[in-house]
Motif scaffolding. Structure first.
Motif, PDB file in Angstrom:
ATOM      1  N   LEU A  29      70.325  24.614  37.439  1.00 12.24           N
ATOM      2  CA  LEU A  29      68.999  24.356  37.996  1.00 12.24           C
ATOM      3  C   LEU A  29      69.050  23.530  39.284  1.00 12.24           C
ATOM      4  O   LEU A  29      68.125  23.585  40.087  1.00 12.24           O
ATOM      5  CB  LEU A  29      68.108  23.655  36.970  1.00 12.24           C
ATOM      6  N   LEU A  30      70.125  22.759  39.488  1.00 19.00           N
ATOM      7  CA  LEU A  30      70.230  21.945  40.698  1.00 19.00           C
ATOM      8  C   LEU A  30      71.040  22.634  41.800  1.00 19.00           C
ATOM      9  O   LEU A  30      71.177  22.082  42.891  1.00 19.00           O
ATOM     10  CB  LEU A  30      70.808  20.559  40.391  1.00 19.00           C
ATOM     11  N   ASP A  31      71.578  23.805  41.533  1.00 20.46           N
ATOM     12  CA  ASP A  31      72.287  24.537  42.578  1.00 20.46           C
ATOM     13  C   ASP A  31      71.314  24.771  43.740  1.00 20.46           C
ATOM     14  O   ASP A  31      70.182  25.216  43.523  1.00 20.46           O
ATOM     15  CB  ASP A  31      72.792  25.889  42.056  1.00 20.46           C
ATOM     16  N   GLY A  32      71.728  24.422  44.936  1.00 17.09           N
ATOM     17  CA  GLY A  32      70.888  24.631  46.108  1.00 17.09           C
ATOM     18  C   GLY A  32      69.830  23.565  46.330  1.00 17.09           C
ATOM     19  O   GLY A  32      68.976  23.723  47.206  1.00 17.09           O
ATOM     20  N   PHE A  33      69.857  22.457  45.589  1.00 20.63           N
ATOM     21  CA  PHE A  33      68.863  21.396  45.758  1.00 20.63           C
ATOM     22  C   PHE A  33      68.999  20.797  47.159  1.00 20.63           C
ATOM     23  O   PHE A  33      70.107  20.490  47.598  1.00 20.63           O
ATOM     24  CB  PHE A  33      69.078  20.305  44.694  1.00 20.63           C
ATOM     25  N   PHE A  38      76.903  17.658  46.309  1.00 19.94           N
ATOM     26  CA  PHE A  38      77.295  18.141  44.987  1.00 19.94           C
ATOM     27  C   PHE A  38      76.710  17.234  43.912  1.00 19.94           C
ATOM     28  O   PHE A  38      76.406  16.077  44.152  1.00 19.94           O
ATOM     29  CB  PHE A  38      78.826  18.254  44.826  1.00 19.94           C
ATOM     30  N   LYS A  39      76.569  17.814  42.736  1.00 18.29           N
ATOM     31  CA  LYS A  39      76.292  17.064  41.516  1.00 18.29           C
ATOM     32  C   LYS A  39      77.341  17.502  40.516  1.00 18.29           C
ATOM     33  O   LYS A  39      77.472  18.695  40.225  1.00 18.29           O
ATOM     34  CB  LYS A  39      74.909  17.340  40.942  1.00 18.29           C
ATOM     35  N   ALA A  40      78.095  16.543  40.006  1.00 19.96           N
ATOM     36  CA  ALA A  40      79.084  16.824  38.975  1.00 19.96           C
ATOM     37  C   ALA A  40      78.497  16.384  37.637  1.00 19.96           C
ATOM     38  O   ALA A  40      78.147  15.215  37.460  1.00 19.96           O
ATOM     39  CB  ALA A  40      80.381  16.088  39.271  1.00 19.96           C
ATOM     40  N   TYR A  41      78.351  17.317  36.732  1.00 14.27           N
ATOM     41  CA  TYR A  41      77.846  17.041  35.387  1.00 14.27           C
ATOM     42  C   TYR A  41      79.032  16.562  34.557  1.00 14.27           C
ATOM     43  O   TYR A  41      79.925  17.350  34.231  1.00 14.27           O
ATOM     44  CB  TYR A  41      77.239  18.296  34.778  1.00 14.27           C
ATOM     45  N   LEU A  42      79.042  15.281  34.211  1.00 17.31           N
ATOM     46  CA  LEU A  42      80.201  14.649  33.598  1.00 17.31           C
ATOM     47  C   LEU A  42      79.918  14.208  32.169  1.00 17.31           C
ATOM     48  O   LEU A  42      78.837  13.701  31.871  1.00 17.31           O
ATOM     49  CB  LEU A  42      80.614  13.421  34.413  1.00 17.31           C
ATOM     50  N   ALA A  43      80.932  14.350  31.328  1.00 19.02           N
ATOM     51  CA  ALA A  43      80.855  13.858  29.957  1.00 19.02           C
ATOM     52  C   ALA A  43      82.224  13.325  29.554  1.00 19.02           C
ATOM     53  O   ALA A  43      83.256  13.779  30.062  1.00 19.02           O
ATOM     54  CB  ALA A  43      80.433  14.985  29.007  1.00 19.02           C
ATOM     55  N   ALA A  44      82.217  12.359  28.681  1.00 16.76           N
ATOM     56  CA  ALA A  44      83.455  11.818  28.111  1.00 16.76           C
ATOM     57  C   ALA A  44      83.238  11.644  26.618  1.00 16.76           C
ATOM     58  O   ALA A  44      82.148  11.272  26.184  1.00 16.76           O
ATOM     59  CB  ALA A  44      83.820  10.486  28.763  1.00 16.76           C
ATOM     60  N   GLN A 175      87.567   5.437  34.737  1.00 15.85           N
ATOM     61  CA  GLN A 175      86.962   6.259  33.692  1.00 15.85           C
ATOM     62  C   GLN A 175      87.237   7.722  34.024  1.00 15.85           C
ATOM     63  O   GLN A 175      87.002   8.152  35.155  1.00 15.85           O
ATOM     64  CB  GLN A 175      85.449   6.014  33.626  1.00 15.85           C
ATOM     65  N   LEU A 176      87.732   8.463  33.061  1.00 16.44           N
ATOM     66  CA  LEU A 176      87.941   9.900  33.217  1.00 16.44           C
ATOM     67  C   LEU A 176      86.825  10.650  32.502  1.00 16.44           C
ATOM     68  O   LEU A 176      86.306  10.183  31.481  1.00 16.44           O
ATOM     69  CB  LEU A 176      89.297  10.313  32.656  1.00 16.44           C
ATOM     70  N   TYR A 177      86.485  11.811  33.047  1.00 18.89           N
ATOM     71  CA  TYR A 177      85.426  12.637  32.492  1.00 18.89           C
ATOM     72  C   TYR A 177      85.866  14.101  32.499  1.00 18.89           C
ATOM     73  O   TYR A 177      86.670  14.510  33.333  1.00 18.89           O
ATOM     74  CB  TYR A 177      84.170  12.578  33.359  1.00 18.89           C
ATOM     75  N   ALA A 178      85.244  14.873  31.635  1.00 15.48           N
ATOM     76  CA  ALA A 178      85.306  16.327  31.736  1.00 15.48           C
ATOM     77  C   ALA A 178      84.122  16.765  32.594  1.00 15.48           C
ATOM     78  O   ALA A 178      83.042  16.173  32.523  1.00 15.48           O
ATOM     79  CB  ALA A 178      85.211  16.959  30.349  1.00 15.48           C
ATOM     80  N   VAL A 179      84.321  17.776  33.405  1.00 12.20           N
ATOM     81  CA  VAL A 179      83.264  18.308  34.265  1.00 12.20           C
ATOM     82  C   VAL A 179      82.753  19.603  33.627  1.00 12.20           C
ATOM     83  O   VAL A 179      83.519  20.534  33.408  1.00 12.20           O
ATOM     84  CB  VAL A 179      83.789  18.594  35.689  1.00 12.20           C
ATOM     85  N   GLY A 180      81.463  19.635  33.350  1.00 11.40           N
ATOM     86  CA  GLY A 180      80.862  20.817  32.742  1.00 11.40           C
ATOM     87  C   GLY A 180      80.307  21.807  33.753  1.00 11.40           C
ATOM     88  O   GLY A 180      80.245  22.997  33.487  1.00 11.40           O
ATOM     89  N   HIS A 181      79.899  21.305  34.907  1.00  8.39           N
ATOM     90  CA  HIS A 181      79.330  22.147  35.962  1.00  8.39           C
ATOM     91  C   HIS A 181      79.306  21.324  37.246  1.00  8.39           C
ATOM     92  O   HIS A 181      79.175  20.107  37.196  1.00  8.39           O
ATOM     93  CB  HIS A 181      77.906  22.574  35.607  1.00  8.39           C
ATOM     94  N   VAL A 182      79.428  22.001  38.385  1.00  9.70           N
ATOM     95  CA  VAL A 182      79.255  21.358  39.682  1.00  9.70           C
ATOM     96  C   VAL A 182      78.168  22.120  40.421  1.00  9.70           C
ATOM     97  O   VAL A 182      78.317  23.319  40.700  1.00  9.70           O
ATOM     98  CB  VAL A 182      80.560  21.342  40.522  1.00  9.70           C
ATOM     99  N   SER A 183      77.051  21.455  40.705  1.00  7.92           N
ATOM    100  CA  SER A 183      75.994  22.052  41.508  1.00  7.92           C
ATOM    101  C   SER A 183      76.317  21.832  42.979  1.00  7.92           C
ATOM    102  O   SER A 183      76.711  20.729  43.377  1.00  7.92           O
ATOM    103  CB  SER A 183      74.630  21.428  41.189  1.00  7.92           C
ATOM    104  N   LEU A 184      76.145  22.872  43.767  1.00  9.32           N
ATOM    105  CA  LEU A 184      76.470  22.844  45.192  1.00  9.32           C
ATOM    106  C   LEU A 184      75.283  23.315  46.021  1.00  9.32           C
ATOM    107  O   LEU A 184      74.354  23.926  45.475  1.00  9.32           O
ATOM    108  CB  LEU A 184      77.690  23.733  45.458  1.00  9.32           C
ATOM    109  N   PRO A 185      75.330  23.066  47.323  1.00  9.15           N
ATOM    110  CA  PRO A 185      74.221  23.506  48.194  1.00  9.15           C
ATOM    111  C   PRO A 185      73.991  25.012  48.141  1.00  9.15           C
ATOM    112  O   PRO A 185      74.839  25.777  47.847  1.00  9.15           O
ATOM    113  CB  PRO A 185      74.659  23.100  49.590  1.00  9.15           C
TER     114      PRO A 185
END
Length: 185
Positions: A29-33, A38-44, A175-185
């Protein structure tokens, strides 16, 4: 540019599949915002030995081209929804000193974030030069994104990287995270 992150600490027994599903469903949903680099969706996950996290976390990280993007996001429906679902977070921001983004940034699977305190009366010019050199070294070491930024309100420096592999940890506070998605321009 402005770096931004908020983080939600989740209970140790929290079903992290809920976060995975949220990222999968809402990430695009944030792709092209507007104004988003970028937005990196992070979880640990607390029990993930590979990422060695002390807690379950959901902690998106953003890189904005201009304050208008940050302002539009924080006052928009996306942030209202995440706040409604997880609570009102403290949103940390840093002014970017240096950012390197590889064309393949969207393939990132892991992230590293180190926040360090800048000692009073430090030579900020030297601090900046060293931080930029660190960001460039991370890019040479394979980081798909390497961002260094500072906040003069609380005198912190953030080093952030996106990677296609689990990065080497050089600082205890990383802190390390897993990346679930990267939103880009």
């Amino acid at each position: 540019m402005i770096a931004m992150q908020y983080s939600f600490t989740l209970p140790a027994d929290y079903d992290m599949a809920i976060i995975d599903r949220r990222i999968r469903d809402k990430g695009p949903l944030l792709d092209g915002f507007p104004h988003l680099r970028f937005k990196a969706y992070l979880a640990a996950r607390k029990h993930d030995d590979g990422l060695r996290s002390a807690e379950n976390l959901y902690a998106p990280f953003y890189l904005w081209d201009a304050p208008e993007g940050l302002n539009n996001f924080l006052t928009g429906p996306g942030f209202a929804t995440v706040s409604r679902d997880f609570g009102w977070p403290s949103v940390r921001t840093w002014m970017v000193w240096h950012a390197e983004l590889a064309p393949s940034i969207g393939s990132a699977r892991f992230a590293s974030r180190t926040v360090e305190t800048i000692a009073p009366y430090s030579d900020l010019g030297q601090y900046r030069s060293d931080a930029i050199a660190d960001a460039q070294a991370a890019a040479r070491d394979g980081a798909l994104a390497s961002v260094t930024a500072f906040n003069p309100t609380d005198w912190t420096l953030v080093h952030f990287g996106l990677w296609d592999r689990v990065p080497e940890v050089r600082r205890e506070q990383t802190q390390l995270y897993a990346v679930g998605h990267v939103s880009l321009p």
